[in-house]
Design a protein around this motif. Structure first.
Motif, PDB file in Angstrom:
ATOM      1  N   ARG A   1      11.156   1.895  -8.660  1.00  0.00           N
ATOM      2  CA  ARG A   1      10.483   1.604  -7.394  1.00  0.00           C
ATOM      3  C   ARG A   1       9.923   2.890  -6.806  1.00  0.00           C
ATOM      4  O   ARG A   1      10.602   3.898  -6.734  1.00  0.00           O
ATOM      5  N   ALA A   2       8.666   2.809  -6.375  1.00  0.00           N
ATOM      6  CA  ALA A   2       8.037   3.947  -5.720  1.00  0.00           C
ATOM      7  C   ALA A   2       8.728   4.191  -4.381  1.00  0.00           C
ATOM      8  O   ALA A   2       9.250   3.269  -3.767  1.00  0.00           O
ATOM      9  N   PRO A   3       8.767   5.440  -3.914  1.00  0.00           N
ATOM     10  CA  PRO A   3       9.393   5.710  -2.621  1.00  0.00           C
ATOM     11  C   PRO A   3       8.727   4.898  -1.514  1.00  0.00           C
ATOM     12  O   PRO A   3       7.517   4.727  -1.503  1.00  0.00           O
ATOM     13  N   GLN A   4       9.542   4.404  -0.601  1.00  0.00           N
ATOM     14  CA  GLN A   4       9.024   3.592   0.489  1.00  0.00           C
ATOM     15  C   GLN A   4       9.058   4.385   1.780  1.00  0.00           C
ATOM     16  O   GLN A   4       9.994   5.125   2.040  1.00  0.00           O
ATOM     17  N   GLY A   5       8.032   4.172   2.595  1.00  0.00           N
ATOM     18  CA  GLY A   5       7.975   4.815   3.890  1.00  0.00           C
ATOM     19  C   GLY A   5       8.723   4.001   4.933  1.00  0.00           C
ATOM     20  O   GLY A   5       9.262   2.926   4.664  1.00  0.00           O
ATOM     21  N   ALA A   6       8.731   4.518   6.146  1.00  0.00           N
ATOM     22  CA  ALA A   6       9.418   3.839   7.247  1.00  0.00           C
ATOM     23  C   ALA A   6       8.804   2.472   7.530  1.00  0.00           C
ATOM     24  O   ALA A   6       9.523   1.519   7.835  1.00  0.00           O
ATOM     25  N   ALA A   7       7.473   2.364   7.416  1.00  0.00           N
ATOM     26  CA  ALA A   7       6.806   1.082   7.672  1.00  0.00           C
ATOM     27  C   ALA A   7       7.222   0.037   6.639  1.00  0.00           C
ATOM     28  O   ALA A   7       7.451  -1.127   6.987  1.00  0.00           O
ATOM     29  N   ASP A   8       7.321   0.438   5.368  1.00  0.00           N
ATOM     30  CA  ASP A   8       7.771  -0.491   4.332  1.00  0.00           C
ATOM     31  C   ASP A   8       9.198  -0.946   4.593  1.00  0.00           C
ATOM     32  O   ASP A   8       9.516  -2.136   4.475  1.00  0.00           O
ATOM     33  N   ARG A   9      10.077  -0.016   4.960  1.00  0.00           N
ATOM     34  CA  ARG A   9      11.470  -0.383   5.253  1.00  0.00           C
ATOM     35  C   ARG A   9      11.537  -1.332   6.446  1.00  0.00           C
ATOM     36  O   ARG A   9      12.299  -2.297   6.438  1.00  0.00           O
ATOM     37  N   PHE A  10      10.716  -1.079   7.472  1.00  0.00           N
ATOM     38  CA  PHE A  10      10.680  -1.964   8.641  1.00  0.00           C
ATOM     39  C   PHE A  10      10.247  -3.377   8.255  1.00  0.00           C
ATOM     40  O   PHE A  10      10.868  -4.360   8.662  1.00  0.00           O
ATOM     41  N   MET A  11       9.174  -3.487   7.464  1.00  0.00           N
ATOM     42  CA  MET A  11       8.686  -4.814   7.058  1.00  0.00           C
ATOM     43  C   MET A  11       9.725  -5.542   6.215  1.00  0.00           C
ATOM     44  O   MET A  11       9.911  -6.748   6.361  1.00  0.00           O
ATOM     45  N   ARG A  12      10.403  -4.831   5.327  1.00  0.00           N
ATOM     46  CA  ARG A  12      11.435  -5.468   4.505  1.00  0.00           C
ATOM     47  C   ARG A  12      12.581  -5.983   5.368  1.00  0.00           C
ATOM     48  O   ARG A  12      13.116  -7.059   5.122  1.00  0.00           O
TER      49      ARG A  12
ATOM     50  N   GLY B   1      16.206  -4.889  -1.049  1.00  0.00           N
ATOM     51  CA  GLY B   1      15.484  -3.965  -1.914  1.00  0.00           C
ATOM     52  C   GLY B   1      15.825  -4.127  -3.373  1.00  0.00           C
ATOM     53  O   GLY B   1      15.200  -3.544  -4.226  1.00  0.00           O
ATOM     54  N   THR B   2      16.839  -4.948  -3.696  1.00  0.00           N
ATOM     55  CA  THR B   2      17.280  -5.032  -5.079  1.00  0.00           C
ATOM     56  C   THR B   2      16.522  -6.064  -5.901  1.00  0.00           C
ATOM     57  O   THR B   2      16.192  -5.825  -7.038  1.00  0.00           O
ATOM     58  N   GLY B   3      16.237  -7.209  -5.344  1.00  0.00           N
ATOM     59  CA  GLY B   3      15.609  -8.281  -6.118  1.00  0.00           C
ATOM     60  C   GLY B   3      14.099  -8.147  -6.183  1.00  0.00           C
ATOM     61  O   GLY B   3      13.463  -7.707  -5.255  1.00  0.00           O
ATOM     62  N   LYS B   4      13.546  -8.522  -7.329  1.00  0.00           N
ATOM     63  CA  LYS B   4      12.093  -8.527  -7.502  1.00  0.00           C
ATOM     64  C   LYS B   4      11.690  -9.912  -7.943  1.00  0.00           C
ATOM     65  O   LYS B   4      12.316 -10.508  -8.784  1.00  0.00           O
TER      66      LYS B   4
ATOM     67  N   PHE C   1       4.992 -11.769  -1.352  1.00  0.00           N
ATOM     68  CA  PHE C   1       4.263 -10.548  -1.672  1.00  0.00           C
ATOM     69  C   PHE C   1       5.169  -9.329  -1.535  1.00  0.00           C
ATOM     70  O   PHE C   1       5.127  -8.417  -2.357  1.00  0.00           O
ATOM     71  N   TRP C   2       5.979  -9.311  -0.485  1.00  0.00           N
ATOM     72  CA  TRP C   2       6.876  -8.177  -0.270  1.00  0.00           C
ATOM     73  C   TRP C   2       8.017  -8.192  -1.273  1.00  0.00           C
ATOM     74  O   TRP C   2       8.438  -7.131  -1.743  1.00  0.00           O
ATOM     75  N   SER C   3       8.544  -9.357  -1.631  1.00  0.00           N
ATOM     76  CA  SER C   3       9.611  -9.444  -2.629  1.00  0.00           C
ATOM     77  C   SER C   3       9.128  -8.964  -3.988  1.00  0.00           C
ATOM     78  O   SER C   3       9.874  -8.328  -4.726  1.00  0.00           O
ATOM     79  N   ALA C   4       7.887  -9.275  -4.296  1.00  0.00           N
ATOM     80  CA  ALA C   4       7.308  -8.853  -5.574  1.00  0.00           C
ATOM     81  C   ALA C   4       6.862  -7.400  -5.538  1.00  0.00           C
ATOM     82  O   ALA C   4       6.462  -6.855  -6.564  1.00  0.00           O
ATOM     83  N   ASP C   5       6.924  -6.772  -4.361  1.00  0.00           N
ATOM     84  CA  ASP C   5       6.442  -5.403  -4.181  1.00  0.00           C
ATOM     85  C   ASP C   5       5.006  -5.284  -4.688  1.00  0.00           C
ATOM     86  O   ASP C   5       4.637  -4.337  -5.376  1.00  0.00           O
ATOM     87  N   HIS C   6       4.201  -6.278  -4.334  1.00  0.00           N
ATOM     88  CA  HIS C   6       2.805  -6.349  -4.772  1.00  0.00           C
ATOM     89  C   HIS C   6       2.030  -5.161  -4.224  1.00  0.00           C
ATOM     90  O   HIS C   6       2.250  -4.734  -3.087  1.00  0.00           O
ATOM     91  N   LYS C   7       1.134  -4.616  -5.015  1.00  0.00           N
ATOM     92  CA  LYS C   7       0.393  -3.422  -4.589  1.00  0.00           C
ATOM     93  C   LYS C   7      -0.502  -3.694  -3.378  1.00  0.00           C
ATOM     94  O   LYS C   7      -0.824  -2.784  -2.636  1.00  0.00           O
TER      95      LYS C   7
END
Length: 132
Positions: A12-23, A30-33, A97-103
């Motif tokens: 997994r690419a490093p996530q920023g604060a905004a990504d962590r907030f949305m998750r 963060g574990t399941g894809k 989309f977020w679960s799949a970590d879609h680009k």
């Protein structure tokens, strides 16, 4: 998302604060894809429901009301139900989309925010039509 050269294990690419907030907001661990195809399928379903709502609200009802005088009674409740279904499907597709970590997850999230805004206006108009 990248892979190591020596293994096929995704990293997994490093996530920023905004990504962590949305998750956290979407309650996604963060574990399941999930498969990206599931995210695309949820997206299509959400758009189809939204399109059906628009067709019924802005095409079928205005044409049917002059033909059938009582059709106006059903327009607002049908519009409200379709708005609610579109919002639920929209939230479901954003989560996928977020679960799949879609680009394109951020672009899709902003697009759906705009769709939710349009649905909120339509819901407000339908509720006013029902009350007034």
């Amino acid at each position: 998302m990248t892979t190591h050269a020596d293994t096929s294990t995704p990293v997994r690419a490093p996530q920023g604060a905004a990504d962590r907030f949305m998750r956290r907001l979407l309650r996604i661990s963060g574990t399941g894809k999930q498969v990206v195809g599931d995210a695309h399928r949820a997206f299509r379903t959400s758009l189809v429901v939204s399109a059906v709502r628009c067709l019924v609200t802005y095409l079928v009802v205005p044409i049917a009301v002059p033909l059938i005088s009582f059709a106006g009674v059903f327009a607002a409740p049908i519009g409200i139900v379709l708005c609610v279904v579109a919002v639920v499907n929209g939230i479901h597709s954003v989560r996928r989309f977020w679960s799949a970590d879609h680009k394109m997850k951020w672009l899709y999230t902003w697009f759906m925010a705009f769709v939710f805004l349009v649905l909120a206006v339509a819901l407000y108009a339908d509720i006013n039509r029902l009350i007034g």
